[in-house]
Design a protein around this motif. Sequence first.
Motif, PDB file in Angstrom:
ATOM      1  N   PHE A  51       7.707  52.866  39.010  1.00 13.54           N
ATOM      2  CA  PHE A  51       6.592  52.306  39.111  1.00 13.54           C
ATOM      3  C   PHE A  51       6.656  51.944  40.693  1.00 13.54           C
ATOM      4  O   PHE A  51       5.135  51.781  41.528  1.00 13.54           O
ATOM      5  N   ALA A  52       8.084  51.240  40.891  1.00 13.54           N
ATOM      6  CA  ALA A  52       8.408  50.798  42.633  1.00 13.54           C
ATOM      7  C   ALA A  52       7.818  52.114  43.810  1.00 13.54           C
ATOM      8  O   ALA A  52       6.850  51.758  44.895  1.00 13.54           O
ATOM      9  N   GLY A  53       8.568  53.177  43.097  1.00 14.37           N
ATOM     10  CA  GLY A  53       8.257  53.395  43.967  1.00 14.37           C
ATOM     11  C   GLY A  53       6.880  54.863  43.525  1.00 14.37           C
ATOM     12  O   GLY A  53       6.467  55.202  45.582  1.00 14.37           O
ATOM     13  N   PHE A  54       5.904  54.540  43.162  1.00 22.08           N
ATOM     14  CA  PHE A  54       4.639  54.933  42.924  1.00 22.08           C
ATOM     15  C   PHE A  54       3.919  53.907  43.832  1.00 22.08           C
ATOM     16  O   PHE A  54       3.165  54.438  44.780  1.00 22.08           O
ATOM     17  N   GLN A  55       3.970  52.231  44.747  1.00 19.16           N
ATOM     18  CA  GLN A  55       3.461  51.695  44.463  1.00 19.16           C
ATOM     19  C   GLN A  55       3.804  51.648  46.194  1.00 19.16           C
ATOM     20  O   GLN A  55       2.930  51.590  47.104  1.00 19.16           O
ATOM     21  N   LEU A  56       5.257  52.261  46.325  1.00 19.34           N
ATOM     22  CA  LEU A  56       5.235  52.032  47.760  1.00 19.34           C
ATOM     23  C   LEU A  56       4.751  53.497  48.120  1.00 19.34           C
ATOM     24  O   LEU A  56       4.120  52.843  49.190  1.00 19.34           O
ATOM     25  N   LEU A  57       4.307  54.766  46.791  1.00 21.46           N
ATOM     26  CA  LEU A  57       3.580  55.739  47.752  1.00 21.46           C
ATOM     27  C   LEU A  57       2.535  55.033  47.830  1.00 21.46           C
ATOM     28  O   LEU A  57       1.354  55.859  49.287  1.00 21.46           O
ATOM     29  N   ASP A  58       1.834  54.223  47.032  1.00 28.05           N
ATOM     30  CA  ASP A  58       0.656  53.943  47.270  1.00 28.05           C
ATOM     31  C   ASP A  58       0.154  53.169  48.671  1.00 28.05           C
ATOM     32  O   ASP A  58      -0.859  53.604  49.580  1.00 28.05           O
ATOM     33  N   ILE A  59       0.967  52.125  48.765  1.00 32.29           N
ATOM     34  CA  ILE A  59       0.952  51.399  50.255  1.00 32.29           C
ATOM     35  C   ILE A  59       1.186  52.570  50.981  1.00 32.29           C
ATOM     36  O   ILE A  59      -0.109  51.963  52.305  1.00 32.29           O
ATOM     37  N   TYR A  60       1.793  53.297  51.668  1.00 30.55           N
ATOM     38  CA  TYR A  60       2.228  53.938  52.783  1.00 30.55           C
ATOM     39  C   TYR A  60       1.027  54.681  52.716  1.00 30.55           C
ATOM     40  O   TYR A  60      -0.056  55.438  54.062  1.00 30.55           O
ATOM     41  N   TRP A  61       0.122  55.893  51.491  1.00 28.79           N
ATOM     42  CA  TRP A  61      -1.234  56.264  51.813  1.00 28.79           C
ATOM     43  C   TRP A  61      -2.028  55.302  51.666  1.00 28.79           C
ATOM     44  O   TRP A  61      -2.976  55.543  53.361  1.00 28.79           O
ATOM     45  N   LYS A  62      -2.506  54.175  51.906  1.00 35.31           N
ATOM     46  CA  LYS A  62      -3.254  53.541  52.471  1.00 35.31           C
ATOM     47  C   LYS A  62      -2.890  52.718  53.761  1.00 35.31           C
ATOM     48  O   LYS A  62      -4.090  53.246  54.374  1.00 35.31           O
ATOM     49  N   ASN A  63      -2.104  52.858  54.097  1.00 36.89           N
ATOM     50  CA  ASN A  63      -1.887  52.267  55.105  1.00 36.89           C
ATOM     51  C   ASN A  63      -2.195  53.484  56.580  1.00 36.89           C
ATOM     52  O   ASN A  63      -2.686  53.484  57.413  1.00 36.89           O
ATOM     53  N   GLU A  64      -1.858  54.776  55.783  1.00 42.94           N
ATOM     54  CA  GLU A  64      -1.745  56.117  57.080  1.00 42.94           C
ATOM     55  C   GLU A  64      -3.850  56.528  56.272  1.00 42.94           C
ATOM     56  O   GLU A  64      -4.179  56.411  57.931  1.00 42.94           O
ATOM     57  N   HIS A  65      -4.529  56.236  55.723  1.00 42.79           N
ATOM     58  CA  HIS A  65      -6.128  56.445  55.460  1.00 42.79           C
ATOM     59  C   HIS A  65      -7.006  54.553  55.923  1.00 42.79           C
ATOM     60  O   HIS A  65      -8.022  54.801  55.665  1.00 42.79           O
ATOM     61  N   ARG A  66      -6.180  53.615  56.594  1.00 48.28           N
ATOM     62  CA  ARG A  66      -6.275  52.193  56.719  1.00 48.28           C
ATOM     63  C   ARG A  66      -7.532  52.725  57.846  1.00 48.28           C
ATOM     64  O   ARG A  66      -6.800  52.679  58.652  1.00 48.28           O
ATOM     65  N   LEU A  67      -8.671  51.588  57.972  1.00 49.42           N
ATOM     66  CA  LEU A  67      -9.136  51.251  58.990  1.00 49.42           C
ATOM     67  C   LEU A  67      -8.385  50.753  60.498  1.00 49.42           C
ATOM     68  O   LEU A  67      -8.587  49.115  59.989  1.00 49.42           O
ATOM     69  N   MET A  68      -8.611  50.973  61.398  1.00 46.63           N
ATOM     70  CA  MET A  68      -8.252  49.750  62.515  1.00 46.63           C
ATOM     71  C   MET A  68      -8.897  49.438  62.876  1.00 46.63           C
ATOM     72  O   MET A  68     -10.149  49.805  63.450  1.00 46.63           O
ATOM     73  N   CYS A  69      -8.633  48.604  63.434  1.00 52.62           N
ATOM     74  CA  CYS A  69      -9.713  47.757  63.507  1.00 52.62           C
ATOM     75  C   CYS A  69      -9.549  46.809  64.860  1.00 52.62           C
ATOM     76  O   CYS A  69      -8.905  45.882  65.615  1.00 52.62           O
TER      77      CYS A  69
END
Length: 129
Positions: A51-69
């Motif tokens: 569960f924690a591993g999946f959450q870490l992957l989710d954070i990584y994916w969101k960080n890679e696809h986050r809109l930069m300001c």
Amino acid sequence: MALQWMILTYVVAAEAVLALLLTLPSPKLLKNRLVSLVSLVLQPSLFIVPFAGFQLLDIYWKNEHRLMCTSEICTAAERDRYEKSIYKAQRNVILCVVAVLLYWCLYRISKYYKDIQTLEEVEKRYKNQ
């Protein structure tokens, strides 16, 4: 989206309390019962690692696809929201790592206590012979 982080927070809090209870000095009978209870609880709570591993992957994916300001067009509110999301992601990464680390600590502590119990039984048998 906050439900999984609340679950993870409660699991970390429960793991921290159990680790504290296992490491506090207590009578031998109470310690043995507590170790056996924690050992029984550890097997079904292994779900926390994937569960924690999946959450870490989710954070990584969101960080890679986050809109930069970073451009001049961004308003102060957009920059604040961007920075707040970065801080939340960092907090959640720490939460995931602590969850896995505390699970491992509980596992090792209970394993050491079980090993000590078996060694005491072996020593008792040798003394009786």
